[in-house]
Design an enzyme around this catalytic site. Structure first.
Site, PDB file in Angstrom:
ATOM      1  N   LYS A  14       0.822  -1.221   0.000  1.00 57.97           N
ATOM      2  CA  LYS A  14       0.000   0.000   0.000  1.00 57.97           C
ATOM      3  C   LYS A  14       0.851   1.264   0.000  1.00 57.97           C
ATOM      4  O   LYS A  14       0.571   2.201  -0.713  1.00 57.97           O
ATOM      5  CB  LYS A  14      -0.861   0.111   1.278  1.00 57.97           C
ATOM      6  CG  LYS A  14      -1.794  -0.992   1.572  1.00 57.97           C
ATOM      7  CD  LYS A  14      -2.668  -0.661   2.785  1.00 57.97           C
ATOM      8  CE  LYS A  14      -1.922  -0.521   4.087  1.00 57.97           C
ATOM      9  NZ  LYS A  14      -1.426  -1.670   4.754  1.00 57.97           N
ATOM     10  N   ARG A  89      -9.152   1.825   9.234  1.00 57.67           N
ATOM     11  CA  ARG A  89      -8.819   0.442   9.568  1.00 57.67           C
ATOM     12  C   ARG A  89      -9.903  -0.195  10.434  1.00 57.67           C
ATOM     13  O   ARG A  89      -9.795  -1.376  10.755  1.00 57.67           O
ATOM     14  CB  ARG A  89      -7.527   0.438  10.366  1.00 57.67           C
ATOM     15  CG  ARG A  89      -6.318  -0.111   9.615  1.00 57.67           C
ATOM     16  CD  ARG A  89      -5.143  -0.017  10.551  1.00 57.67           C
ATOM     17  NE  ARG A  89      -4.050  -0.835  10.171  1.00 57.67           N
ATOM     18  CZ  ARG A  89      -3.020  -0.442   9.422  1.00 57.67           C
ATOM     19  NH1 ARG A  89      -3.000   0.761   8.913  1.00 57.67           N
ATOM     20  NH2 ARG A  89      -2.037  -1.264   9.176  1.00 57.67           N
ATOM     21  N   ARG A 128      11.352  -7.113   4.616  1.00 55.14           N
ATOM     22  CA  ARG A 128      11.396  -5.665   4.821  1.00 55.14           C
ATOM     23  C   ARG A 128      11.983  -5.337   6.196  1.00 55.14           C
ATOM     24  O   ARG A 128      12.755  -4.395   6.340  1.00 55.14           O
ATOM     25  CB  ARG A 128       9.965  -5.135   4.725  1.00 55.14           C
ATOM     26  CG  ARG A 128       9.776  -3.698   5.093  1.00 55.14           C
ATOM     27  CD  ARG A 128       8.378  -3.256   4.808  1.00 55.14           C
ATOM     28  NE  ARG A 128       7.442  -3.659   5.838  1.00 55.14           N
ATOM     29  CZ  ARG A 128       6.122  -3.458   5.791  1.00 55.14           C
ATOM     30  NH1 ARG A 128       5.590  -2.879   4.740  1.00 55.14           N
ATOM     31  NH2 ARG A 128       5.333  -3.836   6.774  1.00 55.14           N
ATOM     32  N   ARG A 134      11.870  -1.678  11.248  1.00 56.86           N
ATOM     33  CA  ARG A 134      10.566  -1.419  11.879  1.00 56.86           C
ATOM     34  C   ARG A 134      10.354  -2.385  13.025  1.00 56.86           C
ATOM     35  O   ARG A 134      10.504  -3.605  12.855  1.00 56.86           O
ATOM     36  CB  ARG A 134       9.450  -1.582  10.839  1.00 56.86           C
ATOM     37  CG  ARG A 134       9.002  -0.270  10.251  1.00 56.86           C
ATOM     38  CD  ARG A 134       7.963  -0.467   9.193  1.00 56.86           C
ATOM     39  NE  ARG A 134       6.700  -0.976   9.730  1.00 56.86           N
ATOM     40  CZ  ARG A 134       5.568  -0.986   9.053  1.00 56.86           C
ATOM     41  NH1 ARG A 134       5.539  -0.505   7.827  1.00 56.86           N
ATOM     42  NH2 ARG A 134       4.472  -1.464   9.582  1.00 56.86           N
ATOM     43  N   ARG A 145      -0.444  -8.846  13.530  1.00 59.32           N
ATOM     44  CA  ARG A 145      -0.978  -7.775  12.673  1.00 59.32           C
ATOM     45  C   ARG A 145      -1.910  -8.344  11.604  1.00 59.32           C
ATOM     46  O   ARG A 145      -2.923  -7.741  11.269  1.00 59.32           O
ATOM     47  CB  ARG A 145       0.166  -6.989  12.026  1.00 59.32           C
ATOM     48  CG  ARG A 145       0.766  -5.980  13.003  1.00 59.32           C
ATOM     49  CD  ARG A 145       2.140  -5.530  12.590  1.00 59.32           C
ATOM     50  NE  ARG A 145       2.200  -4.941  11.288  1.00 59.32           N
ATOM     51  CZ  ARG A 145       3.278  -4.989  10.495  1.00 59.32           C
ATOM     52  NH1 ARG A 145       4.368  -5.597  10.904  1.00 59.32           N
ATOM     53  NH2 ARG A 145       3.252  -4.420   9.327  1.00 59.32           N
TER      54      ARG A 145
HETATM   55  P1  ADP Z   1       1.121  -2.088   7.718  1.00 58.44           P
HETATM   56  O1  ADP Z   1      -0.064  -1.899   6.835  1.00 58.44           O
HETATM   57  O2  ADP Z   1       2.293  -2.692   7.022  1.00 58.44           O
HETATM   58  O3  ADP Z   1       0.785  -2.777   9.007  1.00 58.44           O
HETATM   59  P2  ADP Z   1       1.086   0.725   8.548  1.00 58.44           P
HETATM   60  O4  ADP Z   1       2.249   1.633   8.391  1.00 58.44           O
HETATM   61  O5  ADP Z   1      -0.146   1.047   7.777  1.00 58.44           O
HETATM   62  O6  ADP Z   1       1.684  -0.680   8.142  1.00 58.44           O
HETATM   63  O7  ADP Z   1       0.677   0.607  10.102  1.00 58.44           O
HETATM   64  C1  ADP Z   1       1.600   0.262  11.100  1.00 58.44           C
HETATM   65  C2  ADP Z   1       0.900   0.204  12.460  1.00 58.44           C
HETATM   66  O8  ADP Z   1       0.428   1.522  12.826  1.00 58.44           O
HETATM   67  C3  ADP Z   1      -0.344  -0.687  12.560  1.00 58.44           C
HETATM   68  O9  ADP Z   1      -0.028  -2.046  12.836  1.00 58.44           O
HETATM   69  C4  ADP Z   1      -1.124  -0.017  13.711  1.00 58.44           C
HETATM   70  O10 ADP Z   1      -0.603  -0.380  14.970  1.00 58.44           O
HETATM   71  C5  ADP Z   1      -0.814   1.473  13.523  1.00 58.44           C
HETATM   72  N1  ADP Z   1      -1.858   2.135  12.686  1.00 58.44           N
HETATM   73  C6  ADP Z   1      -1.658   2.682  11.463  1.00 58.44           C
HETATM   74  N2  ADP Z   1      -2.813   3.185  10.969  1.00 58.44           N
HETATM   75  C7  ADP Z   1      -3.771   2.926  11.896  1.00 58.44           C
HETATM   76  C8  ADP Z   1      -5.187   3.159  11.946  1.00 58.44           C
HETATM   77  N3  ADP Z   1      -5.838   3.764  10.954  1.00 58.44           N
HETATM   78  N4  ADP Z   1      -5.864   2.741  13.058  1.00 58.44           N
HETATM   79  C9  ADP Z   1      -5.230   2.135  14.069  1.00 58.44           C
HETATM   80  N5  ADP Z   1      -3.907   1.871  14.070  1.00 58.44           N
HETATM   81  C10 ADP Z   1      -3.181   2.241  13.002  1.00 58.44           C
END
Ligand code: ADP
Length: 200
Positions: A14, A89, A128, A134, A145
């Site tokens: 994404k 989300r 990654r 990360r 996750r």
């Molecule tokens: P990925 O899709 O690879 O998990 P992201 O960078 O989108 O990576 O998100 C990393 C983390 O940040 C998530 O696992 C969550 O803990 C937090 N996070 C990101 N966006 C949201 C959201 N919209 N609502 C709740 N938690 C979020």
């Protein structure tokens, strides 16, 4: 105004695709994950608050996410549109976003769903993790996750399907090929809305 949501499990690409889309269509790229990671790196109060959830593979509570997103989006209301990456989300986030955008008369145009098989997702996340550093890219946290995604985020596919806004893209192909297909979907939408004129 072109408002896009890019949707997919962790590791679906994404972030990579959103950056390319934002660049091509001149959109404001709002990535909640990126926003939180920056705050964590800087060690701010917000960063320390969200770290507790992110490091465990849990979602950050809706109130925090919505407050921060609203703040960032309000700073860019003059932009030709947004691409929301990693947001919404949860159903509460999706409904709140819809209410907010409807009030401003700028609803979501398309929801791009990037589809990738589970085995491939693990391979990418763990690969990654080696260079990204990360904190949430380890085997155990990646599994969590993915479960959180299945339970709390995947149901949003039904929410957006009900609105007739979902476009599914095969995310197993090379980055540029995935990007081409996404652009085709966006351009088809723009032509149907007569934003891009069809050449006779
Ligand atoms: P990925 O899709 O690879 O998990 P992201 O960078 O989108 O990576 O998100 C990393 C983390 O940040 C998530 O696992 C969550 O803990 C937090 N996070 C990101 N966006 C949201 C959201 N919209 N609502 C709740 N938690 C979020």
């Amino acid at each position: 105004m072109l408002n896009l949501v890019i949707f997919g499990p962790p590791g679906s690409g994404k972030g990579t695709q959103s950056a390319k889309i934002a660049d091509k269509y001149n959109l404001c790229h709002l990535s909640t994950g990126e926003l939180f990671r920056k705050e964590m790196e800087k060690g701010t109060l917000l960063g320390r608050e969200v770290e507790k959830y992110i490091d465990k593979g849990l979602l950050v509570p809706d109130e925090i996410v919505l407050r921060e997103l609203y703040r960032r989006a309000s700073d860019h209301l003059d932009s030709p549109g947004f691409i929301f990456d990693g947001f919404p989300r949860t159903l509460v986030q999706a409904e709140t976003l819809d209410r907010l955008l409807d009030k401003k008369g700028i609803p979501i145009s398309l929801d791009i769903s990037v589809v990738v098989e589970e085995q491939e997702l693990f391979k990418r996340i763990l690969g990654r993790g080696e260079d990204s550093g990360r904190s949430d890219d380890s085997v155990e946290i990646a599994k969590l996750r993915l479960n959180v995604y299945k339970e709390q985020t995947r149901p949003l596919l039904d929410y957006y399907s009900g609105q007739g806004k979902i476009v599914s893209i095969n995310g197993m192909e090379p980055v540029d090929r995935v990007f081409e297909k996404i652009c085709l979907a966006i351009d088809t939408y723009l032509v149907s809305r007569k934003v891009i004129p069809v050449v006779e």
